[in-house]
Design an enzyme around this catalytic site. Structure first.
Site, short mmCIF file in Angstrom:
data_model
loop_
_atom_site.label_atom_id
_atom_site.label_comp_id
_atom_site.label_asym_id
_atom_site.label_seq_id
_atom_site.Cartn_x
_atom_site.Cartn_y
_atom_site.Cartn_z
N CYS A 273 -33.10 -60.25 15.44
CA CYS A 273 -32.10 -59.47 16.18
C CYS A 273 -30.95 -58.94 15.34
O CYS A 273 -30.65 -57.74 15.42
CB CYS A 273 -31.55 -60.26 17.35
SG CYS A 273 -32.48 -61.70 17.80
N ARG A 302 -38.74 -70.81 10.96
CA ARG A 302 -37.88 -71.78 11.64
C ARG A 302 -38.38 -73.16 11.27
O ARG A 302 -39.59 -73.42 11.33
CB ARG A 302 -37.97 -71.61 13.15
CG ARG A 302 -37.50 -70.25 13.61
CD ARG A 302 -37.73 -70.05 15.09
NE ARG A 302 -37.27 -68.71 15.46
CZ ARG A 302 -37.41 -68.19 16.68
NH1 ARG A 302 -37.98 -68.91 17.64
NH2 ARG A 302 -36.99 -66.98 16.94
N GLN A 320 -43.22 -62.03 14.84
CA GLN A 320 -42.96 -61.65 16.23
C GLN A 320 -43.21 -60.15 16.39
O GLN A 320 -42.87 -59.37 15.51
CB GLN A 320 -41.49 -61.91 16.58
CG GLN A 320 -41.09 -63.36 16.58
CD GLN A 320 -39.61 -63.53 16.89
OE1 GLN A 320 -38.78 -62.87 16.29
NE2 GLN A 320 -39.29 -64.39 17.84
N ASP A 322 -41.48 -58.07 17.88
CA ASP A 322 -40.13 -58.08 18.45
C ASP A 322 -39.66 -56.66 18.76
O ASP A 322 -40.16 -55.71 18.18
CB ASP A 322 -39.20 -58.70 17.39
CG ASP A 322 -38.00 -59.39 18.01
OD1 ASP A 322 -37.82 -59.27 19.23
OD2 ASP A 322 -37.26 -60.05 17.26
N HIS A 324 -35.81 -54.65 20.23
CA HIS A 324 -34.49 -54.73 20.83
C HIS A 324 -34.21 -53.41 21.50
O HIS A 324 -34.32 -52.37 20.87
CB HIS A 324 -33.45 -55.09 19.77
CG HIS A 324 -33.79 -56.39 19.11
ND1 HIS A 324 -34.43 -56.45 17.90
CD2 HIS A 324 -33.66 -57.66 19.55
CE1 HIS A 324 -34.66 -57.73 17.61
NE2 HIS A 324 -34.21 -58.48 18.59
N LYS A 404 -33.68 -65.24 30.70
CA LYS A 404 -34.89 -64.64 30.15
C LYS A 404 -36.08 -64.78 31.10
O LYS A 404 -36.15 -65.70 31.91
CB LYS A 404 -35.23 -65.27 28.80
CG LYS A 404 -35.42 -66.78 28.82
CD LYS A 404 -35.65 -67.30 27.40
CE LYS A 404 -35.90 -68.79 27.41
NZ LYS A 404 -36.13 -69.35 26.07
N HIS A 450 -33.83 -58.24 24.40
CA HIS A 450 -34.82 -58.67 23.39
C HIS A 450 -36.13 -58.75 24.15
O HIS A 450 -36.16 -59.24 25.26
CB HIS A 450 -34.54 -60.07 22.86
CG HIS A 450 -33.18 -60.26 22.31
ND1 HIS A 450 -32.96 -60.50 20.98
CD2 HIS A 450 -31.96 -60.27 22.90
CE1 HIS A 450 -31.66 -60.65 20.79
NE2 HIS A 450 -31.03 -60.51 21.94
#
Length: 575
Positions: A273, A302, A320, A322, A324, A404, A450
């Site tokens: 992000c 992570r 990911q 991902d 945004h 979420k 997200h």
RNA sequence: GCCAGUUUAGCUCAGCUGGUAGAGCAUCUGAUUUGUAAUCAGAGGGUCGUUGGUUCAAGUCCGACAACUGGCACCA
């Protein structure tokens, strides 16, 4: 009299508690609900249960069931309950809570075992199956699910109304274990792990990486069509970035970071992000730019707790899909709905139609005002209900920066995994002070969503493999065709078939090893090769191929040209 | 991270109560030239997860650590 299976399971839990009490009179009882496929009961004792105890406990349970004991309910006063459970600290805690909540204190007695319990139960143990249950495992579980509390011993039991049902369940579990992503990964030569050098990180082999790339390629195509742009941000950035985002404070211990020669602290990105925000912030944005849907296939690291790692499903390094979405507040709900539709539509193309949706709401530790939380939670719920999607609320499970939606898929043995997600973020826009110029010429704060569809490519691939038992659709198959010449005389023709296929963009290879056709068929079938093209004298003369499709015994013969054309079509992505 | 279990050849696994390691498949070599789920023969391959300890002697018993598996907790 027949009872709902939950009642049977819950009653069996009491029977097990009674059995365990007989064997270990000093034991303390916590609680034992019915669950999917059975029940468990949590105990506290210095004695350590192990597999050797299972049979003893089961035998004792059968004896108790045979005795036709009754389940007697009574409503008792707080004083009486306290007297009854004075040596049961966990029950004492429950009953004080129930009492404080103004609930009647209901107790059930079965044989020597009296439990604080709302019921319902069967009337007598003669209503319970003597051989419809089997102890599965003993595991640690924290009292009240809180890791700050003492760890109790939980005994899991599979339980059904009859032995037949239990047996077929056990059989199914056994079959499902054969579809384990780790097993398929090895058998299909897709990936492996190196516990010594990189615990929780995947080494993708050629074939596995082909699938991986294909998934990304597909997602990219869908996103481009849905109006996304795609970016790529650095994998290592200054730690201050994560301090600004607020993630360092909360997740610092789970980050990989280190100091460079010049004394700066860098951090391997655990999420994408902030990178996206920096791209947004790099220029002055107008309301005309919104919604700005910024995708990134970002690799993140992570340091997940050692005990949480699990094959492809939970890893320490993953990519990911991902994105945004920066939008004006009034665009938020529409963006949520579009994303929701996109997720479910894409899942459908992978064969996932049974998708569980959770709405995770505000956690205790959070940022942002309650008004904003109200608004965000409401938009997500509205998006779902307005379009008739069923969902469950997961209270307190939201991210610290916003609520979420979680999209849950199941693995081969039925465990739930979060894959897709849509999250409203009221934190980052604030912390990074991003804005856009509105129609009114004033600065406004955009809302940030997200979202991920696969979630992690690794996890999604794990689920995909398990759900298809490794038999991937042709368009995802890393090796849709392998050509097998019946003897070395036909190698040249086999190579021509491969060249034709590759020339048309269909990946294929020839298996030219000095082995019998039988041997190759067996081996290729076990590696889940979708199509085996056998070629010999006849095929060479006719310019044809004889095809054997995975799981199909009959063969069909086709002109080579037609086969190539068919394959070109078959491997097209289902856009 | 916590609880329990597991860790022996590339893979799947055997190795009883301690007496210095086995099988099948895979690999390599040779023979065979193969028509739809394992061709035959031979060879090579392991400091038994790592590390301490007990013992005349440890794959085997005890401890620590690591990884993995099943749960719990966590999951930006």
């Amino acid at each position: 009299m027949s009872y709902p299976i939950e009642t049977v399971r819950h009653s069996l839990a009491h029977v097990m508690a009674a059995a365990v009490k007989k064997l270990h009179p000093e034991i303390k009882f916590a609680g034992g609900p019915a669950i999917e496929n059975g029940f468990y009961y949590d105990f506290d004792t210095d004695y350590r249960f192990s597999e050797e105890d299972f049979e003893k406990i089961e035998r004792e349970m059968r004896e108790l069931i045979k005795s036709n004991g009754r389940f007697e309910q009574r409503i008792v006063s707080l004083d009486e309950a306290k007297k009854l459970f004075h040596d049961q600290p966990y029950k004492m805690e429950w009953l004080n809570e129930y009492d404080a909540a103004g609930e009647a204190l209901s107790i059930y007695t079965f044989r020597d075992f009296t439990d604080l319990c709302r019921g319902p139960h069967v009337e007598s143990s003669k209503d319970l199956p003597r051989d419809g249950f089997k102890i599965r495992a003993v595991a640690g579980a924290y009292w009240k699910g809180d890791s700050k509390n003492k760890m109790l011993q939980r005994i899991y039991v599979d339980a059904f109304a009859s032995k037949d049902e239990l047996d077929s369940f056990l059989k199914m579990q056994e079959e499902a274990a054969k579809r384990d992503n780790r097993k398929l990964g090895r058998e299909m030569d897709l990936f492996h792990f190196e516990p010594e050098f990189a615990p929780g990180a995947v080494f993708w082999h050629d074939k596995g990486y082909k699938i991986y790339r294909r998934l990304i390629e597909y997602m990219r195509a869908r996103q481009e069509r849905a109006g996304y742009v795609e970016v790529c941000t650095p994998g290592v950035m200054d730690r201050s970035l994560w301090e600004t985002s607020g993630h360092w404070e909360k997740y610092g211990a789970h980050n990989y970071s280190g100091k460079t020669e010049d004394g700066r602290m860098f951090c391997i990105k655990p999420m994408n992000c902030p990178g996206g925000v920096l791209i947004y912030r790099n220029e002055l944005r107008s309301y005309r730019d919104l919604p700005l849907r910024m995708a990134e296939f970002g690799k993140v690291n992570r340091y997940e707790a050692s005990g949480s790692l699990m094959g492809l499903m939970r890893v320490r390094e993953f990519t990911q899909d991902d994105a945004h979405i920066f939008c004006a507040p009034e665009q938020m709900e529409a963006e949520c709905i579009d994303t929701l539709k996109l997720i479910l539509d894409i899942y459908k193309t992978f064969g996932f139609t049974d998708v569980k949706i959770y709405l995770s709401t505000r956690p205790e530790k959070r940022i942002g005002s309650d008004e904003i939380w109200d608004l965000c939670e409401k938009s997500l719920a509205n998006a779902l209900t307005a379009h008739g999607y069923a969902f469950e609320i997961n209270p307190g499970e939201g991210a610290f920066y916003g609520p979420k939606l979680e999209f849950i898929l199941r693995d081969a043995i039925g465990r739930e995994w979060q894959c897709g997600t849509i999250q409203v973020d009221m934190n980052l826009p604030e912390r990074f002070d991003i804005s856009y110029i509105g129609e009114d010429g004033e600065k406004h704060r955009p809302v940030m969503l997200h979202r991920a569809l696969f979630g992690s490519i690794e996890r999604f691939m794990g689920i995909l493999l398990e759900n298809h038992a490794g038999n991937l659709p042709l368009w995802l198959s890393p090796e849709p065709v392998v050509v097998v010449p019946v003897s070395e005389k036909y190698r040249e023709y086999a190579e021509k078939v491969v060249a034709d296929l590759r020339g048309a963009g269909v990946y294929a290879r020839a298996d030219l090893r000095d082995e019998k056709v039988n041997y190759k068929i067996r081996e290729l079938s076990m590696a889940k090769t979708p199509i085996i093209a056998v070629v010999g004298e006849k095929e060479q003369t006719d310019k044809s191929v004889t095809l054997r499709r995975l799981g199909v015994e009959s063969q069909d013969v086709m002109p080579l040209d037609a086969f190539v054309a068919q394959m070109v079509d078959a491997i097209k992505m289902p856009l």
